[in-house]
Design an enzyme around this catalytic site. Structure first.
Site, PDB file in Angstrom:
ATOM      1  N   LYS B  77       0.862  -1.198   0.000  1.00  0.00           N
ATOM      2  CA  LYS B  77       0.000   0.000   0.000  1.00  0.00           C
ATOM      3  C   LYS B  77       0.889   1.236   0.000  1.00  0.00           C
ATOM      4  CE  LYS B  77      -3.956   2.008   2.550  1.00  0.00           C
ATOM      5  NZ  LYS B  77      -4.828   1.885   3.748  1.00  0.00           N
ATOM      6  N   SER B 156      -9.806   2.113   2.687  1.00  0.00           N
ATOM      7  CA  SER B 156      -8.855   2.807   1.846  1.00  0.00           C
ATOM      8  C   SER B 156      -7.857   1.884   1.160  1.00  0.00           C
ATOM      9  CB  SER B 156      -8.089   3.831   2.662  1.00  0.00           C
ATOM     10  OG  SER B 156      -7.283   3.198   3.642  1.00  0.00           O
ATOM     11  N   SER B 180     -10.258  -0.025   7.024  1.00  0.00           N
ATOM     12  CA  SER B 180      -9.622   0.109   5.710  1.00  0.00           C
ATOM     13  C   SER B 180      -8.953  -1.151   5.186  1.00  0.00           C
ATOM     14  CB  SER B 180      -8.601   1.244   5.730  1.00  0.00           C
ATOM     15  OG  SER B 180      -9.264   2.480   5.612  1.00  0.00           O
TER      16      SER B 180
END
Ligand SMILES: [Mg+2]
Ligand SMILES: [Zn+2]
Lengths: 92, 491, 485
Positions: B77, B156, B180
């Site tokens: 990420k 997210s 997330s």
């Protein structure tokens, strides 16, 4: 709940164009309106949470382990002059 | 070649170990899958770095000197700082930021032989549940509803979920502040675990809300998560909130009977607007666990309804302060002030931050500034911290009464189509209604893909565990996984 | 200097002062990072990624800074808070990379204490300490290098500071200066701050208000920021008090505001424009956990605390029979007191030891800009010199010259005395001889001196001259008195 958007935007140092102020204000007020329900919770005698894990602060030994990396520190700077960061002139 | 990519992380680890496949082969396949895809999962692809890492892994594999995920292609990420690789946090304010340092989690993954294919797309500064990133493009969920519309992957960690679900990589790192990891895992039909707060170091992870942020694994199966978490987790003296607990061998904690384990079903999670099929899935999960020998108990977590408003005070407050450092001085976007400005420094801040942050980030910074400002601190922020104590206490009470894990749905609905997401921020926030309480209490939570909605979209069940009991939690989760027999894509 | 000011209409106004002193903690590394605290390095050299607030960096607390704060608290007889919390103070400024300063607002590490100041008239006064907390220093902005830009150096960023806040117990500029001096003395004794005001290691924000003598409530105060000289602090207080009195006399009201003092004009000015925007939004730093000190941590520090100036002064008076003044002068610096004690340890009686240490030796040290114990004359050498005076080997007068020579050459006193033949003549026979010849060749003077004993001084001077300055003046006096009475 009426939010002074200009004041909050200034605290946040975010420029908000004049024409956006009103809708932004409504958005912020909707969010604040949503969180306001917390006021109905009885929290008398409840300690505010200081950390979610039951732990206290660890301490580091006082030895110099870092520094001497001006090049790394300055590598991403939008404006630098020799080994200084440069910013628009600050008037004291 | 794509067959290789359809393996689970656990399977590919043993194939590499047995030298049935090389890391270079796998990595090439992975690079190709990413290059030929238009799912928008990556912000920065690093094929050269990946090949380098793969070749180094192959050398170690040949010598049987191997880490936990030696030679396995994974994605990172884009809020884990990776040395000399651009790290944007999904924001144009960091569009050109190249850190000279490495996060502890990614360093651990390097040390365990992970091969980095690139930096995964995300909601800007991890604020969001849809991954419709205006700067780096939207991420597409590999699942498509029966109406044929493209779906959001959730957020997210949407890039992480989409990339894993579409078999580009075998696993990915995510971070979870209010859901997330778990929400995008549920939307994309994979497994995602948010560990106990303090389990994975936050050092080098770009902060959203420090008291909530926690890194965790995202991969297809529970066993994959176990392996990846073990590779990610560590005690880190560089993070004061990192907990000094040994990292167990999670994989060895799987496969045990759950006979007699108590599974709590919280009454308060029957949310308004929960779809009938989500409710049915929840009932199904209960039956699955019961058949596996668990004892189901009705429990109450009375402060559940306040978790979301509590979160929307604490997270923005911390974020407003954490994001103050993006001021155009040391890194990131700088926009010069107007020539006639009489306060050029502060006008530079205002202009840079207005240009560099997207709408949602700006809103949350301003909410945070507001709830902390003079006269409001006690009513909002301090009250939220007290309510947070009560939320955590709810869980403590339930666990003290003998409950081993809590079963809930992960999300109140399945993934929505791109463009059909609610425009009202508050409506959007409701996506996290089932995941946020766990975050507030710092507990581990795992989302297991457990079924499909009537229109063919993945649905997830969440299990919530005791602090630092990720192994036990995953052992229980595996029973749901086995019973659900989820139809993973490409398998 | 006054604690009050007489107003235009004969009303007496009391000057009320509270001080917030920022003292830089002595430590090797910074409060939350491993970068060096060294002064005067190349720009951005002593900076870690944490200090530069790079994304994803986290603070880890320095144990020594915590110890230093606790030591200081103990030295100020203050409450040590075993539970304290770090808060973020949020504001934007070019030399504040995080956009917040890590400080302690709600739960400081040290609570109430006190400190005793000595005033010029010999009286003492107790000044209350409100609190002491740990916080980060900011970086440095340089404004004079470029017409359009300011340059930023983060070397100071993150160095630990103790903010020590007094109660509004201080009255007038003299007490303010005495407070600052005494605080500096204590910090130096403790080794927790070097007290170097020129380099900015100690800076004061001064809160000033005035009220009519007899009034009970405080009036509005202003805060004059960031002063690093005792002189300027006193000037600023007087100027600010006078300004407030004038406002009240004109029927106005004083605004609570932050001010800056300009030493060139002797005037303060408001920083109000900046103040308006400030709303620091303090909240507990979520990157740090509550700091919990064990009883043992505190008691270990307490057990190893050095003797502090007040205790030392009392001991000098009690055990060494020194005067309040001498004892007070000696303990003003820890090194001076140590030096004095070393001289005494060599067997020199306390009073002459104090006289020499405070008198000629101090002067010589100052002249050479040398530090206690660091110059060419150490305590043992000085003891040697004083012993020569005490046993009448040399005169006081000669000793001063010998000391000067010792500073220059580093030689021991005895050697210089021998080389220069400075030993006093205490041989009665030799002196009687000189006196005999003086008496016989100056009959008029002898007569006069017999009538007026004060004139004996002339004879003493002549004997000293004849002896080449080596005669023991005490003995000469005695012999002459006998002869001329
Ligand atoms: Mg102050
Ligand atoms: Zn301060």
């Amino acid at each position: 709940m009426k939010i002074d958007v200009k004041k909050v935007a200034n605290l946040a140092r975010i420029a908000v164009p004049e024409e956006r102020l009103e809708t932004l204000g409504q958005e912020l007020e909707a969010i604040v309106g949503f969180v306001e329900q917390l006021s109905e919770v009885n929290t008398d005698g409840v300690e505010p949470m200081t950390s979610v894990v039951a732990m206290t602060q660890r301490l580091r030994e006082d030895i110099v382990t870092d520094g001497d990396k001006a090049e790394q520190i300055l590598a991403n700077a939008p404006d630098r002059v020799s080994d200084f960061f440069a910013v628009p002139k600050v008037v004291e | 070649m794509s067959d290789l990519l359809n393996l689970s992380l656990t399977d590919v680890v043993s194939k590499l170990k047995n030298k049935e496949v090389s890391s270079a082969e796998l990595t090439e396949a992975s690079i190709q899958a990413i290059e030929t895809s238009d799912n928008g999962a990556f912000i920065t692809e690093t094929p050269e770095l990946a090949m380098q890492m793969a070749k180094a892994a192959d050398v170690r594999l040949a010598k049987d000197d191997i880490g936990l995920i030696e030679g396995v292609p994974i994605g990172v990420k884009d809020l884990f700082n990776t040395k000399d690789v651009r790290t944007t946090c999904g924001s144009s304010i960091l569009g050109n930021f190249v850190p000279p340092y490495e996060s502890t989690v990614t360093q651990n993954l390097r040390d365990q032989g992970g091969v980095f294919l690139g930096k995964l797309n995300m909601d800007e500064f991890a604020m969001g549940s849809a991954n419709l990133n205006p700067t780096f493009g939207p991420v597409k969920n590999p699942w498509i509803g029966k109406d044929g519309k493209s779906l959001v992957p959730g957020g997210s960690s949407g890039g992480s979920a989409a990339s894993v679900a579409s078999n580009q990589v075998f696993g990915a790192t995510g971070t979870d502040t209010g859901g997330s990891i778990r929400q995008p895992a549920a939307f994309c039909g994979i497994t995602g675990l948010k560990p106990t707060y303090g389990r994975c170091s936050r050092f080098g992870i770009i902060a959203f809300a420090s008291s909530l942020d926690q890194a965790g694994p995202m991969a297809r199966t529970v066993a994959d998560n176990a392996l990846l978490l073990q590779a990610m987790a560590s005690y880190d003296p560089k993070d004061s909130t990192s907990v000094d607990e040994p990292v167990p061998d999670y994989s060895s904690q799987l496969g045990y009977s759950i006979k007699g384990k108590k599974i709590g079903i919280p009454a308060e999670y029957v949310a308004d607007g929960m779809s009938e099929e989500i409710h049915a899935l929840w009932q199904q999960g209960r039956v699955w666990l019961e058949s596996a020998g668990a004892e189901i108990v009705e429990i109450s977590l009375p402060h559940t309804k306040y978790a979301l408003p509590c979160y929307y005070i604490i997270a923005p407050a911390e974020a407003s302060s954490n994001l103050s450092r993006y001021d155009g001085v040391r890194y990131g976007v700088r926009v010069d002030p107007a020539a006639d400005s009489d306060d050029k420094l502060h006008d530079m801040y205002r202009a840079s931050r207005a240009a560099g942050f997207g709408d949602e980030v700006q809103r949350r910074i301003m909410i945070g500034a507001y709830v902390l400002s003079a006269g409001f601190y006690d009513a909002y922020y301090n009250q939220a911290r007290k309510v947070r104590t009560l939320i955590a206490r709810d869980f403590e009470n339930v666990f003290a009464a003998g409950v081993d894990a809590i079963l809930t749905p992960t999300t109140p609905s399945a993934a929505f189509a791109i463009g059909e997401q609610p425009s009202d921020p508050v409506q959007m926030y409701l996506n996290d209604v089932f995941t946020v309480p766990t975050s507030m209490a710092g507990l581990p939570g795992i989302s297991i893909p457990s079924g499909l909605s009537a229109d063919g979209k993945p649905l997830g069940l969440q299990l919530i565990g005791k602090p630092f009991q990720e192994g036990n939690l995953m052992n229980i989760a595996q029973k749901v996984e086995e019973a659900a027999a989820f139809p993973y894509l490409g398998v | 200097m006054p604690t009050t000011i007489l107003g235009a209409d004969g009303v007496e106004w009391e000057i009320i002062i509270g001080m917030e002193v920022h003292a830089q903690v002595i430590s090797n590394s910074k409060l939350f990072s491993g970068a060096s605290t060294a002064f005067g390095s190349a720009p951005n050299h002593n900076v870690s990624l944490i200090d530069a607030a790079m994304p994803g960096m986290l603070p880890v607390l320095n144990e020594e800074c915590v110890r230093q704060a606790v030591r200081t608290g103990l030295g100020l007889k203050a409450q040590i808070n075993k539970y304290s919390i770090f808060d973020r103070k949020n504001y934007f400024y070019a030399d504040l990379p995080q956009g917040y300063q890590i400080s302690q607002l709600y739960h400081p590490i040290v609570g109430e204490g006190s400190l005793t100041i000595e005033l010029a008239d010999g009286s003492t006064k107790e000044i209350g300490i409100e609190r002491l907390h740990l916080e980060q220093d900011a970086g440095k902005s340089i404004h004079d290098q470029d017409p359009d830009r300011s340059f930023i150096d983060l070397n100071r960023t993150g160095v630990a500071l103790m903010e020590i806040v007094s109660k509004p117990d201080i009255r007038g500029p003299e007490e303010a200066a005495a407070y600052m001096s005494k605080l500096r003395t204590i910090l130096r004794y403790l080794g927790t701050c070097d007290g170097n005001m020129q380099e900015g290691s100690m800076r004061a924000d001064v809160n000033v208000s005035v009220r009519k003598v007899g009034e009970i409530d405080y009036r509005t105060r202003t805060e004059t920021k960031n002063m690093n000289s005792l002189k300027f602090i006193q000037q600023a207080i007087l100027a600010e008090a006078q300004r407030q009195i004038t406002i009240y006399e004109d029927g106005g009201t004083v605004d609570q505001e932050t001010r800056l003092f300009n030493p060139d004009t002797g005037l303060g000015r408001s920083m109000r424009s900046k103040e308006e925007a400030h709303d620091y939004r303090y909240f507990p730093d979520p990157d740090l956990l509550p700091l919990q000190l064990s009883d043992e941590f505190v008691s270990d520090l307490e057990a190893n605390l050095p003797e502090l100036p007040d205790a030392k002064q009392a001991r000098f008076q009690r055990d060494l029979s020194l005067s309040l003044y001498d004892a007070g002068q000696l303990v003003m610096e820890r090194e001076k007191a140590n030096f004095f004690e070393q001289v005494v340890a060599q067997g020199v009686p306390a009073k002459p030891a104090a006289n020499w240490v405070l008198g000629d030796y101090s002067a010589g040290l100052k002249e050479r800009e040398s530090e206690w114990g660091a110059g060419s004359v150490d305590a043992i050498s000085l003891s040697g010199l004083v012993r020569l005076v005490l046993d009448d080997t040399i005169s006081n007068r000669a000793a001063k010259d010998v000391l000067a020579e010792m500073w220059e050459t580093g030689k021991e006193a005895e050697l210089i005395v021998d080389e220069k033949g400075l030993r006093q003549v205490s041989d009665t026979g030799a002196l009687e001889k000189i006196i005999d010849s003086l008496v016989s060749s100056n009959p008029d003077q002898v007569e006069k001196a017999k009538e007026n004993p004060k004139l004996i001084g002339w004879f003493v001077g002549q004997v000293m001259k004849e002896s080449g300055g080596k005669a023991n003046p005490g003995l000469v006096n005695k012999l002459l008195s006998a002869r001329l009475s």
